[in-house]
Design a protein around this motif. Structure first.
Motif, PDB file in Angstrom:
ATOM      1  N   ALA A   1      -2.684  -0.552  -4.324  1.00 17.86           N
ATOM      2  CA  ALA A   1      -2.997  -0.918  -5.707  1.00 17.86           C
ATOM      3  C   ALA A   1      -3.031   0.332  -6.567  1.00 17.86           C
ATOM      4  O   ALA A   1      -3.510   1.382  -6.153  1.00 17.86           O
ATOM      5  CB  ALA A   1      -4.338  -1.635  -5.763  1.00 17.86           C
TER       6      ALA A   1
ATOM      7  N   LYS B   1      -5.189   2.873  -4.009  1.00 19.37           N
ATOM      8  CA  LYS B   1      -6.067   2.509  -2.896  1.00 19.37           C
ATOM      9  C   LYS B   1      -5.423   1.345  -2.152  1.00 19.37           C
ATOM     10  O   LYS B   1      -4.567   0.635  -2.693  1.00 19.37           O
ATOM     11  CB  LYS B   1      -7.459   2.153  -3.384  1.00 19.37           C
ATOM     12  CG  LYS B   1      -7.563   0.809  -4.050  1.00 19.37           C
ATOM     13  CD  LYS B   1      -9.005   0.396  -4.222  1.00 19.37           C
ATOM     14  CE  LYS B   1      -9.068  -1.031  -4.729  1.00 19.37           C
ATOM     15  NZ  LYS B   1     -10.356  -1.466  -5.145  1.00 19.37           N
ATOM     16  N   GLN B   2      -5.875   1.167  -0.957  1.00 23.89           N
ATOM     17  CA  GLN B   2      -5.373   0.069  -0.132  1.00 23.89           C
ATOM     18  C   GLN B   2      -5.681  -1.254  -0.830  1.00 23.89           C
ATOM     19  O   GLN B   2      -6.782  -1.471  -1.313  1.00 23.89           O
ATOM     20  CB  GLN B   2      -6.108   0.127   1.209  1.00 23.89           C
ATOM     21  CG  GLN B   2      -5.660  -0.906   2.202  1.00 23.89           C
ATOM     22  CD  GLN B   2      -4.343  -0.521   2.833  1.00 23.89           C
ATOM     23  OE1 GLN B   2      -4.148   0.631   3.181  1.00 23.89           O
ATOM     24  NE2 GLN B   2      -3.445  -1.468   2.954  1.00 23.89           N
ATOM     25  N   SER B   3      -4.676  -2.118  -0.909  1.00 26.57           N
ATOM     26  CA  SER B   3      -4.906  -3.392  -1.570  1.00 26.57           C
ATOM     27  C   SER B   3      -5.207  -4.460  -0.539  1.00 26.57           C
ATOM     28  O   SER B   3      -4.589  -4.502   0.526  1.00 26.57           O
ATOM     29  CB  SER B   3      -3.677  -3.780  -2.379  1.00 26.57           C
ATOM     30  OG  SER B   3      -3.791  -5.116  -2.774  1.00 26.57           O
ATOM     31  N   ARG B   4      -6.125  -5.329  -0.897  1.00 27.68           N
ATOM     32  CA  ARG B   4      -6.421  -6.426   0.027  1.00 27.68           C
ATOM     33  C   ARG B   4      -5.612  -7.663  -0.336  1.00 27.68           C
ATOM     34  O   ARG B   4      -5.583  -8.625   0.397  1.00 27.68           O
ATOM     35  CB  ARG B   4      -7.916  -6.772  -0.044  1.00 27.68           C
ATOM     36  CG  ARG B   4      -8.758  -5.770   0.694  1.00 27.68           C
ATOM     37  CD  ARG B   4     -10.142  -6.335   0.980  1.00 27.68           C
ATOM     38  NE  ARG B   4     -11.086  -5.210   1.074  1.00 27.68           N
ATOM     39  CZ  ARG B   4     -12.126  -5.061   0.291  1.00 27.68           C
ATOM     40  NH1 ARG B   4     -12.382  -5.977  -0.622  1.00 27.68           N
ATOM     41  NH2 ARG B   4     -12.925  -4.031   0.407  1.00 27.68           N
ATOM     42  N   LYS B   5      -4.998  -7.593  -1.509  1.00 29.81           N
ATOM     43  CA  LYS B   5      -4.309  -8.810  -1.957  1.00 29.81           C
ATOM     44  C   LYS B   5      -3.024  -9.045  -1.176  1.00 29.81           C
ATOM     45  O   LYS B   5      -2.662 -10.180  -0.899  1.00 29.81           O
ATOM     46  CB  LYS B   5      -3.991  -8.689  -3.444  1.00 29.81           C
ATOM     47  CG  LYS B   5      -5.204  -8.920  -4.316  1.00 29.81           C
ATOM     48  CD  LYS B   5      -4.806  -8.832  -5.772  1.00 29.81           C
ATOM     49  CE  LYS B   5      -6.047  -8.828  -6.653  1.00 29.81           C
ATOM     50  NZ  LYS B   5      -5.796  -8.139  -7.922  1.00 29.81           N
TER      51      LYS B   5
ATOM     52  N   HIS C   1       0.888  -3.145   0.710  1.00 28.31           N
ATOM     53  CA  HIS C   1       0.932  -2.735  -0.684  1.00 28.31           C
ATOM     54  C   HIS C   1      -0.256  -1.830  -0.980  1.00 28.31           C
ATOM     55  O   HIS C   1      -1.308  -1.944  -0.346  1.00 28.31           O
ATOM     56  CB  HIS C   1       0.849  -3.953  -1.624  1.00 28.31           C
ATOM     57  CG  HIS C   1       2.158  -4.655  -1.771  1.00 28.31           C
ATOM     58  ND1 HIS C   1       2.785  -5.264  -0.714  1.00 28.31           N
ATOM     59  CD2 HIS C   1       2.940  -4.849  -2.854  1.00 28.31           C
ATOM     60  CE1 HIS C   1       3.906  -5.807  -1.135  1.00 28.31           C
ATOM     61  NE2 HIS C   1       4.037  -5.571  -2.426  1.00 28.31           N
TER      62      HIS C   1
ATOM     63  N   GLY D   1     -11.891   2.666  -9.534  1.00 21.96           N
ATOM     64  CA  GLY D   1     -11.899   1.337  -8.947  1.00 21.96           C
ATOM     65  C   GLY D   1     -13.272   0.703  -8.946  1.00 21.96           C
ATOM     66  O   GLY D   1     -13.400  -0.464  -8.602  1.00 21.96           O
TER      67      GLY D   1
ATOM     68  N   LEU E   1       0.793  -3.428  -8.283  1.00 26.79           N
ATOM     69  CA  LEU E   1       0.815  -3.368  -6.822  1.00 26.79           C
ATOM     70  C   LEU E   1       2.118  -2.693  -6.402  1.00 26.79           C
ATOM     71  O   LEU E   1       3.185  -3.036  -6.901  1.00 26.79           O
ATOM     72  CB  LEU E   1       0.750  -4.771  -6.220  1.00 26.79           C
ATOM     73  CG  LEU E   1      -0.621  -5.434  -6.203  1.00 26.79           C
ATOM     74  CD1 LEU E   1      -0.507  -6.846  -5.684  1.00 26.79           C
ATOM     75  CD2 LEU E   1      -1.585  -4.641  -5.349  1.00 26.79           C
TER      76      LEU E   1
END
Lengths: 470, 716
Positions: B710, B700-704, B708, A441, B655
């Motif tokens: 990512a 990983k944790q999505s901020r979008k 959800h 990432g 996602l």
């Protein structure tokens, strides 16, 4: 021996100084007036002017001579010069000031620590004010390049300017490049400007030291030629680009052998200035003189750019990774499918040349080519995907088959990325720069320019241009 | 596992397997046999030689053959390793140091000249080291030694990790520059004080005072930036500006180790700073040629006890060329192979020469192992084909006969290697082959040396035939010289006494051709052979509108014919002498050739991604559980939770909605299905599996989007 209230220092000092530093007579006289205790000593003095105009050198020379000569005139003038470029922190500056002042006064007490401006004031007061000094004692403290001091608290300069209010026998001199208005936060500080040299100044300074005489010519002829030559160099180069005395001097000495090559060869005489000038016209147009580079012998750098040098140094995989990073940095993500996927088209559609062929009218906002903008950050995973996509095609034409290498090599690829990162060809960006190197990432950016990449690509037979979409 | 307890061995078979299989169903009684867990015992062994072991046999290597190997054999293996590797390591170090010597000389003389020349700039040497950072270390170490002795300068070596900012860099410079003079007598902080003043530890004034106190002739200070790319550009600029401003009091010289190019380096500096430097560029010997000389010494040379097989060596060379694996990696690979061979191959005792190997040492297991070798099979088959049935039968049945055969092999191996190296050296001496020594060596090992033009591996025939008389003579001289002097790189002494025949015939040929040349010169013709004339002169004449090719043989003089004969004779001589079979033709070559890629590749080029991917998609391969055998890479409800989630993950997009993932998972393992988990325990498993995926860097944790995750990994 003080007869009148105002008299200038010995004329001999000023005259010899003017000879050593030509074209600076006005500044020398003004400086002498403002520093000499018998004339018009001021409390604070700001000397400003651009690089290489003789500020520091003239101040130091003048103070040294005044200090030598003042005793028989009834004054005792000591001085200390502190160069801010040599002081790493503000504390370093304070301690240097104290030790230099103590040295100048032959003070033999052990200096104590000095961490703030107030402690500095205390130390200086101890040295200069509370210790009884003979009448006519005066001290000049010079802060050279104080505007470039590292880690300076913003109160540093105003506080230093207050020193002379507390200690009456002190003159503080600030040498700066260009002072902002009221940066000392006190009123009516005299400013002395050292202007840049004019053409006549340049020529007269440089022609004061002519080169050794040419063969078959008298020293006088050589000196004349040198004078005319320096004027020509000034018109060609110095006026436009290299405006400081050192770079002008460098340009003159670098050009002189080429300019006088016909005289050495005997084809022209030193009197034929215009013929010589025409013969050496190419050199006058060559701008590499202005940026000489760190290597001494320019002759060795023949045509081999950074790209080719890098191409021979890097092994194949890091080379490909660097190219893939460049593509990832300079292509928008939305074009990735068009460029790197073979899913819809049998042949990948590449855009080598002109802008959109399709009939859509061009939008009003004209974009700057991405190549000209800086490189963009990309996610490592995307670069690896691009690498995997282009690797097969690029390597096929290049080396032998890598049939069994497809599966292996994650450790090697990781090592290649780490090497490129340690060479600063790839840099991590964003907050997670300290995190795991192989974190997919993480965001990265390529750190080499178009020229290098193009050379690198051509080294393995890849035209990088074909893989970029504007 | 059987012999572990009674013979005091501290490794188990499982310790060296790629994956440890945890078998929960194993009855408790077998686990009880080992009093302490394996890992703790291993650590204890590495820490110190155990006192209670000193009296008994000191065995660092475990006995092989499931512990049945005799202690003498084990000790011999260890001894062999300990005599073989250090010799080689010394030689390699010597080669590496030699490779740098040219650069060292240049840099030293440059700095000495620079000390005399007076310019307003700082002297800077730019040493292009290439991208292999590991090799910079040795170079700068040598530079330090050399400069301290040759120019009596103070040498400070800076690495980017030691100098993160200006203060730390200056501190290091001052410390090292002041400490180096005292030769370690006062290792601690040298307290420099002048008139009672204590200096800040980043104050160059301290260095200045120190140098004045020393009152040396030339107190130059050389600061070397070992990995200049890794330094911040701003830090370099600051340091250079500072050195420049101190230049009139402390004479600084700078050295930069540059991995890329001077242009790129200069681009990182401010122009005003770059103007304060002037310098010269030095190129270190290219990594390829260093590799070649290391291979010559350590792999091909006569001192190498163990031979690296052609395919392994080829893969090393390829890796060196394609990846950023410097020479250090090559050396550690070599060492690793030595270690593997003597540690894990019981037959490595056969390498022992000079009477250390005898009948007593050879256990039945050794003999059995020899009989399983491919080369044994090939030997027997060859014997059968050659109608030596007795020989074949004795090999198969008579242990003593076989041992006698084995003991003979040491001599044959030495003969083979000597022949191989001599042939290679002669081929190199001819100068007719354009392949590099490394390629030649690999070729010789894999398919032998044969100079025949059509079928041979080193086709020199045409090149020899095309020689002119002068070249012919110089070739013979080169060959004679090669025989006389041997090669120090290869550890090959001259072998003139052994090759009297070859030397004699070569000398005869030389004298003959020399005479021929003299004669043809006096006749006014140029000496040529049948072959060279044909290839060079193609004379066409047009007579009466017909093209005629003139016959060259017709105009060959007697001398030419004699020369042709001489060329043929030389060719015969060469094909007789430059001749060598491939290495795997030899009986028992497995005992002294290591040609297996697998342990090397697992250790040096691991591919964690592929391993993770396989473990998650086909956990059965590692767990060997009965329940998942039928899944065969697909999705099954009996798989571990993480593996199930991984399969679902592969099907998802960029996602992933966690709720969707959960419902998919629960549908698979929920109450209606085979495992029949209730919701609570399924949720626990689900959370744990998801956390594991995150730990492994898959999501990983999505901020979008809320709820959800990512997807991070796309390539497998």
């Amino acid at each position: 021996m003080r007869n009148s209230l105002f008299h200038l220092p010995d004329e001999l000092i000023l005259a010899t100084l003017s000879q050593t530093f030509p074209c600076r007579e006005a500044q020398i006289r003004a400086l002498a007036t403002l520093l000499y205790p018998g004339a018009a000593p001021c409390r604070n003095l700001v000397i400003h002017g651009t690089e290489a105009t003789g500020k520091s050198a003239i101040t130091a020379a003048l103070l040294a001579r005044l200090a030598d000569r003042t005793e028989d005139e009834g004054f005792i003038l000591s001085h200390a010069i502190v160069n801010s470029a040599e002081c790493i922190t503000a504390r370093h500056l304070y301690e240097t000031v104290v030790s230099k002042v103590a040295n100048a006064l032959s003070w033999d007490g052990a200096p104590s620590r000095c961490e703030t401006v107030s402690q500095l004031t205390v130390e200086l007061v101890k040295l200069l004010k509370y210790t009884p000094r003979p009448a006519g004692f005066h001290f000049v403290l010079v802060f050279d390049g104080i505007d470039r001091q590292r880690d300076a608290p913003h109160t540093l300069v105003p506080a230093l300017a207050r020193l002379s209010e507390i200690i009456s026998s002190l003159t503080t001199v600030f040498i700066v490049t260009s002072p902002p208005p009221r940066f000392l936060l006190t009123s009516s500080v005299p400013h002395l400007h050292f202007p840049t040299y004019t053409k006549t100044d340049f020529v007269s300074i440089v022609s004061a030291s002519p080169p050794p005489a040419l063969p078959n010519t008298s020293p006088q002829e050589t000196a004349d030629l040198w004078t005319r030559f320096t004027a020509a160099v000034h018109d060609a180069l110095a006026r436009a680009a290299s405006r400081t005395l050192p770079s002008f001097h460098h340009a003159c000495t670098a050009l002189w052998p080429r300019f006088t090559a016909p005289v050495h060869a005997g084809t022209h005489s030193p009197r034929e200035f215009s013929k010589l000038l025409i013969a050496a016209r190419v050199h006058f147009q060559n701008e590499r003189l202005l940026d000489p580079g760190v290597l001494t012998s320019t002759a060795t750098a023949t045509g081999s750019g950074a790209g080719t040098a890098l191409a021979t140094l890097l092994p194949t995989t890091p080379r490909l990774l660097l190219l893939a990073s460049y593509l990832a940095s300079h292509n928008a993500t939305k074009h990735d499918i068009t460029l790197f996927s073979t899913h819809y088209h049998g042949r990948r559609r590449r855009r080598g040349g002109g802008p959109s062929v399709g009939g859509r009218p061009r939008s009003k906002h004209r974009k700057i080519a991405r190549k000209l903008l800086g490189s963009h950050a990309f996610v490592l995973e995307r670069m690896l995907a691009i690498f995997a996509a282009v690797r097969g095609e690029w390597e096929a034409g290049n080396t032998r088959d890598h049939g069994d290498n497809k599966e292996e090599g994650h450790a090697d690829i990781g090592m290649a990325i780490a090497t490129l990162a340690s060479l600063r060809l790839l840099v991590r960006v964003g907050g997670g720069a300290t995190g795991d190197l192989m974190d997919c990432g993480g965001k990265w950016r390529v750190n080499v320019g178009w020229e290098v990449i193009r050379g690198l690509g051509r080294g393995i037979g890849v035209e990088v241009e074909d893989w970029l979409i504007e | 596992m059987d012999g572990n307890e009674d013979s005091g061995i501290f490794f188990e078979e499982d310790d060296h397997r790629a994956a440890y299989i945890f078998n929960a169903d194993q009855p408790l009684s077998t686990q009880k046999q080992t009093p302490r867990p394996a890992k703790r015992r291993k650590v204890a062994k590495a820490d110190a030689p155990r006192p209670h072991q000193d009296s008994s046999v000191e065995l660092a290597f475990p006995p092989l053959f499931n512990g049945a190997e005799g202690s003498d054999a084990v000790r011999l293996r260890k001894q062999l390793y300990e005599t073989a590797w250090p010799v080689l390591e010394d030689r390699i170090q010597h080669v590496l140091r030699e490779a740098n010597s040219n650069t060292l000389d240049e840099v030293t003389s440059f700095l000495q000249h620079a000390a005399e020349a007076e310019t307003g700039k700082i002297t800077a040497g730019f040493i292009i080291t290439g991208p292999s950072i590991a090799s910079q270390h040795l170079l700068f170490e040598q530079l330090g030694e050399r400069l301290r002795t040759a120019t009596r300068a103070r040498f400070v070596r800076l690495r980017a990790s030691e100098a993160p900012n200006l203060k730390a860099a200056l501190k290091k410079i001052i410390q090292d520059a002041t400490a180096s003079g005292t030769d370690g007598e006062e290792v601690g902080d040298v307290e420099i004080s002048h008139g009672g003043r204590k200096y800040l530890d980043y104050d160059l004034e301290a260095l200045h005072v120190f140098l004045q106190q020393q009152q040396q002739q030339s107190p130059r200070v050389v600061v070397a930036f070992q990995d200049s790319e890794a330094f911040e550009g701003g830090l370099l600029t600051d340091l250079i500006a500072l050195f420049h401003s101190w230049r009139d009091r402390i004479p600084f010289d700078l050295l930069f180790g540059i991995a890329t190019s001077v242009e790129l380096f200069q681009a990182r500096l401010l122009k005003s700073t770059a103007r304060q430097l002037y310098g010269a560029q030095f190129d270190v010997v290219q990594a390829d040629s260093v590799l070649e000389s290391v291979i010559k010494t350590a792999v091909a040379g006569s001192q190498a006890a163990l031979r690296i097989g052609p395919s392994l060596l080829q893969s090393w060379v390829d890796r060196h060329r394609d990846q950023v694996a410097g020479i250090q990696v090559f050396i550690s690979s070599l060492k690793y192979v030595y270690m593997c061979h003597f540690y894990a191959d019981p037959l490595s005792v056969l390498l022992a020469g000079d009477g250390r190997l005898d009948r007593k040492l050879m256990q039945p297991e050794h003999i059995e192992a020899v009989r399983t070798l491919d080369s044994f099979k090939a030997q027997v088959e060859a014997a059968v084909e050659a109608r030596q049935l007795n020989h074949a039968q004795s090999l198969l049945e008579d242990d003593d006969y076989l041992v006698a055969q084995i003991l003979e092999q040491g001599q044959k191996r030495n003969e083979y290697l000597l022949r191989l190296l001599r042939s290679l050296h002669l081929v190199a001496a001819t100068g007719l082959s354009s392949t590099s020594f490394t390629d030649l060596y690999i070729l010789a090992l894999s398919s032998g040396i044969d100079i025949d033009q059509s079928s041979g591996t080193v086709p020199l025939e045409d090149a020899v035939k095309r020689l002119r008389a002068e070249e012919f003579l110089s070739l013979i001289n080169r060959l004679l010289m090669a025989v006389q002097t041997g090669s120090s790189d290869l550890g090959l002494d001259g072998w003139e006494p052994d090759a009297e025949e070859l030397v004699g015939s070569l000398t005869d040929l030389r004298d003959e051709v020399d005479g021929l040349r003299e004669r043809s010169k006096s006749n006014g013709t140029v000496l040529k052979s049948k072959y060279s004339a044909q290839s060079r002169v193609l004379r066409t004449t047009v007579v009466a509108q017909k093209v005629q090719l003139s016959q060259d043989t017709a105009i060959m003089t007697d001398e030419d014919k004699a020369f042709t004969k001489a060329v043929d004779a030389l060719l015969d001589l060469l094909s007789e002498n430059l001749n060598c079979g491939p290495i795997d033709n030899l009986f028992l070559h497995e005992a002294w050739v290591f040609d297996s890629k697998s342990p090397y590749r697992d250790v040096f080029v691991p591919c964690p991604d592929a391993t993770f991917g396989r473990a998650l998609s086909r956990p059965h391969d590692y767990l060997a559980c009965a329940c998942c055998a039928k899944a065969n890479g697909g999705l099954a409800s009996t798989l571990p939770t993480t593996a199930i989630l991984y399969h679902l993950y592969l099907e998802a997009g960029a996602l992933i909605n966690v709720a969707d993932l959960w419902s998919a998972y629960y549908a698979l393992v929920g109450e209606e299905s085979e495992p029949g988990l209730d919701e609570r325990s399924a949720l626990v498993c689900f959370y744990r599996g998801l956390a594991e995926l995150r730990m492994m860097g898959f999501v990983k944790q999505s901020r979008k989007k809320a709820d959800h995750v990512a997807k991070l990994k796309w390539l497998f």
